[in-house]
Design a protein around this motif. Sequence first.
Motif, PDB file in Angstrom:
ATOM      1  N   VAL A  20       0.856  -1.189   0.000  1.00 59.84           N
ATOM      2  CA  VAL A  20       0.000   0.000   0.000  1.00 59.84           C
ATOM      3  C   VAL A  20       0.889   1.235   0.000  1.00 59.84           C
ATOM      4  CG1 VAL A  20      -1.816   1.277   1.177  1.00 59.84           C
ATOM      5  CG2 VAL A  20      -1.796  -1.229   1.276  1.00 59.84           C
ATOM      6  N   ILE A  21       0.706   2.073  -1.010  1.00 62.90           N
ATOM      7  CA  ILE A  21       1.428   3.346  -1.098  1.00 62.90           C
ATOM      8  C   ILE A  21       0.486   4.433  -0.589  1.00 62.90           C
ATOM      9  CG2 ILE A  21       2.667   4.929  -2.615  1.00 62.90           C
ATOM     10  CD1 ILE A  21       2.966   2.559  -4.586  1.00 62.90           C
ATOM     11  N   GLY A  22       0.805   5.008   0.551  1.00 66.52           N
ATOM     12  CA  GLY A  22      -0.060   5.988   1.197  1.00 66.52           C
ATOM     13  C   GLY A  22      -0.577   5.455   2.519  1.00 66.52           C
ATOM     14  N   THR A  23      -0.518   6.289   3.551  1.00 69.98           N
ATOM     15  CA  THR A  23      -0.940   5.855   4.892  1.00 69.98           C
ATOM     16  C   THR A  23      -2.103   6.683   5.430  1.00 69.98           C
ATOM     17  OG1 THR A  23       0.780   7.287   5.845  1.00 69.98           O
ATOM     18  CG2 THR A  23       1.328   4.950   5.528  1.00 69.98           C
ATOM     19  N   GLY A  24      -2.791   7.390   4.541  1.00 72.87           N
ATOM     20  CA  GLY A  24      -3.940   8.177   4.967  1.00 72.87           C
ATOM     21  C   GLY A  24      -5.179   7.317   5.138  1.00 72.87           C
ATOM     22  N   VAL A  25      -6.339   7.965   5.123  1.00 77.30           N
ATOM     23  CA  VAL A  25      -7.610   7.274   5.344  1.00 77.30           C
ATOM     24  C   VAL A  25      -7.778   6.117   4.373  1.00 77.30           C
ATOM     25  CG1 VAL A  25     -10.120   7.523   5.180  1.00 77.30           C
ATOM     26  CG2 VAL A  25      -8.773   9.248   6.407  1.00 77.30           C
ATOM     27  N   GLN A  26      -7.563   6.373   3.084  1.00 79.18           N
ATOM     28  CA  GLN A  26      -7.792   5.318   2.098  1.00 79.18           C
ATOM     29  C   GLN A  26      -6.722   4.237   2.136  1.00 79.18           C
ATOM     30  OE1 GLN A  26     -10.208   4.246   0.280  1.00 79.18           O
ATOM     31  NE2 GLN A  26     -11.550   5.863   1.009  1.00 79.18           N
ATOM     32  N   VAL A  78      -1.728  -1.160  -3.954  1.00 77.89           N
ATOM     33  CA  VAL A  78      -2.703  -0.077  -3.856  1.00 77.89           C
ATOM     34  C   VAL A  78      -1.954   1.244  -3.867  1.00 77.89           C
ATOM     35  CG1 VAL A  78      -4.412   1.072  -2.380  1.00 77.89           C
ATOM     36  CG2 VAL A  78      -4.394  -1.425  -2.568  1.00 77.89           C
ATOM     37  N   THR A  79      -2.380   2.177  -4.727  1.00 75.96           N
ATOM     38  CA  THR A  79      -1.872   3.550  -4.674  1.00 75.96           C
ATOM     39  C   THR A  79      -2.990   4.428  -4.134  1.00 75.96           C
ATOM     40  OG1 THR A  79      -2.499   3.971  -6.997  1.00 75.96           O
ATOM     41  CG2 THR A  79      -0.255   3.201  -6.578  1.00 75.96           C
ATOM     42  N   ALA A  80      -2.766   5.008  -2.967  1.00 82.94           N
ATOM     43  CA  ALA A  80      -3.794   5.825  -2.308  1.00 82.94           C
ATOM     44  C   ALA A  80      -3.129   7.095  -1.782  1.00 82.94           C
ATOM     45  CB  ALA A  80      -4.453   5.044  -1.182  1.00 82.94           C
ATOM     46  N   THR A  81      -2.715   7.937  -2.718  1.00 82.16           N
ATOM     47  CA  THR A  81      -1.965   9.138  -2.372  1.00 82.16           C
ATOM     48  C   THR A  81      -2.648  10.376  -2.943  1.00 82.16           C
ATOM     49  OG1 THR A  81      -0.568   9.334  -4.350  1.00 82.16           O
ATOM     50  CG2 THR A  81       0.116   7.711  -2.685  1.00 82.16           C
ATOM     51  N   SER A  82      -2.136  11.517  -2.560  1.00 82.24           N
ATOM     52  CA  SER A  82      -2.601  12.782  -3.154  1.00 82.24           C
ATOM     53  C   SER A  82      -1.557  13.331  -4.120  1.00 82.24           C
ATOM     54  CB  SER A  82      -2.890  13.805  -2.049  1.00 82.24           C
ATOM     55  OG  SER A  82      -1.721  14.025  -1.252  1.00 82.24           O
ATOM     56  N   ALA A  83      -0.632  12.487  -4.555  1.00 84.03           N
ATOM     57  CA  ALA A  83       0.453  12.930  -5.425  1.00 84.03           C
ATOM     58  C   ALA A  83      -0.060  13.289  -6.817  1.00 84.03           C
ATOM     59  CB  ALA A  83       1.511  11.835  -5.541  1.00 84.03           C
ATOM     60  N   PRO A  84       0.389  14.405  -7.376  1.00 84.75           N
ATOM     61  CA  PRO A  84      -0.020  14.763  -8.743  1.00 84.75           C
ATOM     62  C   PRO A  84       0.831  14.085  -9.810  1.00 84.75           C
ATOM     63  CG  PRO A  84       1.287  16.529  -7.811  1.00 84.75           C
ATOM     64  CD  PRO A  84       1.146  15.490  -6.727  1.00 84.75           C
ATOM     65  N   GLU A  85       1.998  13.541  -9.428  1.00 91.07           N
ATOM     66  CA  GLU A  85       2.920  12.884 -10.356  1.00 91.07           C
ATOM     67  C   GLU A  85       3.049  11.412  -9.998  1.00 91.07           C
ATOM     68  OE1 GLU A  85       4.179  14.352 -12.963  1.00 91.07           O
ATOM     69  OE2 GLU A  85       3.408  16.352 -12.463  1.00 91.07           O
ATOM     70  N   PRO A  86       3.475  10.577 -10.936  1.00 93.03           N
ATOM     71  CA  PRO A  86       3.528   9.133 -10.686  1.00 93.03           C
ATOM     72  C   PRO A  86       4.342   8.757  -9.449  1.00 93.03           C
ATOM     73  CG  PRO A  86       3.820   9.568 -13.019  1.00 93.03           C
ATOM     74  CD  PRO A  86       3.845  10.897 -12.347  1.00 93.03           C
ATOM     75  N   ALA A 108      -5.617   1.603  -8.374  1.00 98.78           N
ATOM     76  CA  ALA A 108      -5.198   3.009  -8.421  1.00 98.78           C
ATOM     77  C   ALA A 108      -6.338   3.874  -7.906  1.00 98.78           C
ATOM     78  CB  ALA A 108      -4.819   3.394  -9.844  1.00 98.78           C
ATOM     79  N   VAL A 109      -6.155   4.465  -6.734  1.00 98.13           N
ATOM     80  CA  VAL A 109      -7.262   5.071  -6.003  1.00 98.13           C
ATOM     81  C   VAL A 109      -7.141   6.586  -5.856  1.00 98.13           C
ATOM     82  CG1 VAL A 109      -8.480   5.046  -3.771  1.00 98.13           C
ATOM     83  CG2 VAL A 109      -7.541   2.925  -4.690  1.00 98.13           C
ATOM     84  N   GLY A 110      -5.921   7.100  -5.737  1.00 95.00           N
ATOM     85  CA  GLY A 110      -5.762   8.471  -5.274  1.00 95.00           C
ATOM     86  C   GLY A 110      -6.042   9.555  -6.291  1.00 95.00           C
ATOM     87  N   ALA A 111      -5.681   9.346  -7.554  1.00 93.59           N
ATOM     88  CA  ALA A 111      -5.797  10.406  -8.562  1.00 93.59           C
ATOM     89  C   ALA A 111      -7.187  10.384  -9.183  1.00 93.59           C
ATOM     90  CB  ALA A 111      -4.727  10.225  -9.638  1.00 93.59           C
ATOM     91  N   CYS A 112      -8.004  11.373  -8.839  1.00 93.32           N
ATOM     92  CA  CYS A 112      -9.401  11.378  -9.307  1.00 93.32           C
ATOM     93  C   CYS A 112      -9.744  12.614 -10.128  1.00 93.32           C
ATOM     94  CB  CYS A 112     -10.354  11.248  -8.124  1.00 93.32           C
ATOM     95  SG  CYS A 112     -10.215  12.579  -6.913  1.00 93.32           S
ATOM     96  N   VAL A 113      -8.723  13.329 -10.597  1.00 99.26           N
ATOM     97  CA  VAL A 113      -8.956  14.500 -11.453  1.00 99.26           C
ATOM     98  C   VAL A 113      -8.056  14.384 -12.679  1.00 99.26           C
ATOM     99  CG1 VAL A 113      -9.698  16.029  -9.583  1.00 99.26           C
ATOM    100  CG2 VAL A 113      -7.263  15.858 -10.143  1.00 99.26           C
ATOM    101  N   PRO A 114      -8.408  15.039 -13.788  1.00 97.90           N
ATOM    102  CA  PRO A 114      -7.682  14.833 -15.044  1.00 97.90           C
ATOM    103  C   PRO A 114      -6.211  15.214 -15.016  1.00 97.90           C
ATOM    104  CG  PRO A 114      -9.825  15.828 -15.459  1.00 97.90           C
ATOM    105  CD  PRO A 114      -9.638  15.845 -13.977  1.00 97.90           C
TER     106      PRO A 114
END
Length: 324
Positions: A133-139, A198-206, A221-227
């Motif tokens: 799991v990449i990311g330790t936040g809520v998701q 699982v990728t669950a980050t707020s990162a804008p880049e890969p 792939a969970v974190g990136a939800c905008v274009p």
Amino acid sequence: MKILVLASKHVRELLTYRECADVMREALAGLARGQIQQPLRTVVRARDAVGFMGLMPSYSPELGYGLKALVITAGNPAVGKDAHQGGVLLSDVHTGEPLALINASAITEVRTAAVSAVATDLLARPEAAELAVIGTGVQGQAHAHAIAATRPLTGIRLVARDLAKTRKVAADLEGQLGLPVRAADSVPEAVAGAGIVVTATSAPEPVLRREWLAPGAHVNAVGACVPGDRELDTAIMAEAAVFADSRESVSHEAGDFLLPQGEGVINPVRAELGEILVGTAPGRADADEITVFESLGLAAEDLAAAGFLYQKATRLGIGTAADF
């Protein structure tokens, strides 16, 4: 008229990850059969606002009308709050009267991870038992719980920018799940040999690159939800078999999909999860194939979760009934 208010504690009490995965299977299959209707979400970006609002309506002749209004504020985790804040309104199918208002942060937390658990069940190799799991936040934490609740795991690796926090989260999860959970120093270390990522980050880049993935790995792939944001590099999206909760959502909202497309990579979505569930589209082709589930979240999922919660809470006498 009374409206039932369900707080986050009620959602977590009433909706386990395993139960929610079953509810999500039904919702995704219902969407594939045309039994649930939903438009593409409306995103409101107000000038000078620190966040943005998503409006997600839906309808089912069995469940009624649903509307999630959610504000996403990227800075919230830094002050100890979920980035997703809002409510899900459930209305009666016959009269339109409001039946319930449910904490949307909790529904989003549980149902997003539960949908990824469904995707993992459908797309990961049956023997895949190591989760990264990449990311330790809520998701990130919710996904560890959801996948551990729905399939046997031998261990979990966590990685994030703050190693001290990652170690603490790993220790907490190990105690909660009864599984070995370790903090990795880097993403390549975390994902090496992992069958599920699982990728669950707020990162804008890969944050994840093709050369780090083992043959046959499955990625949620969970974190990136905008274009304009992406978590996966172009090489992954060029080679992987791509799956979605909704093709329409992916083609309008997923930076993981749209940014490589702008670079000339044309790799269409193979299937929606609902299509696999009802048998109208294939899943994984072979054991070495890399599979990607591009998760964006659907109004149909929120409606199904809200309907389940309302019925169960009413039956058990849980929640607060308020005059409306």
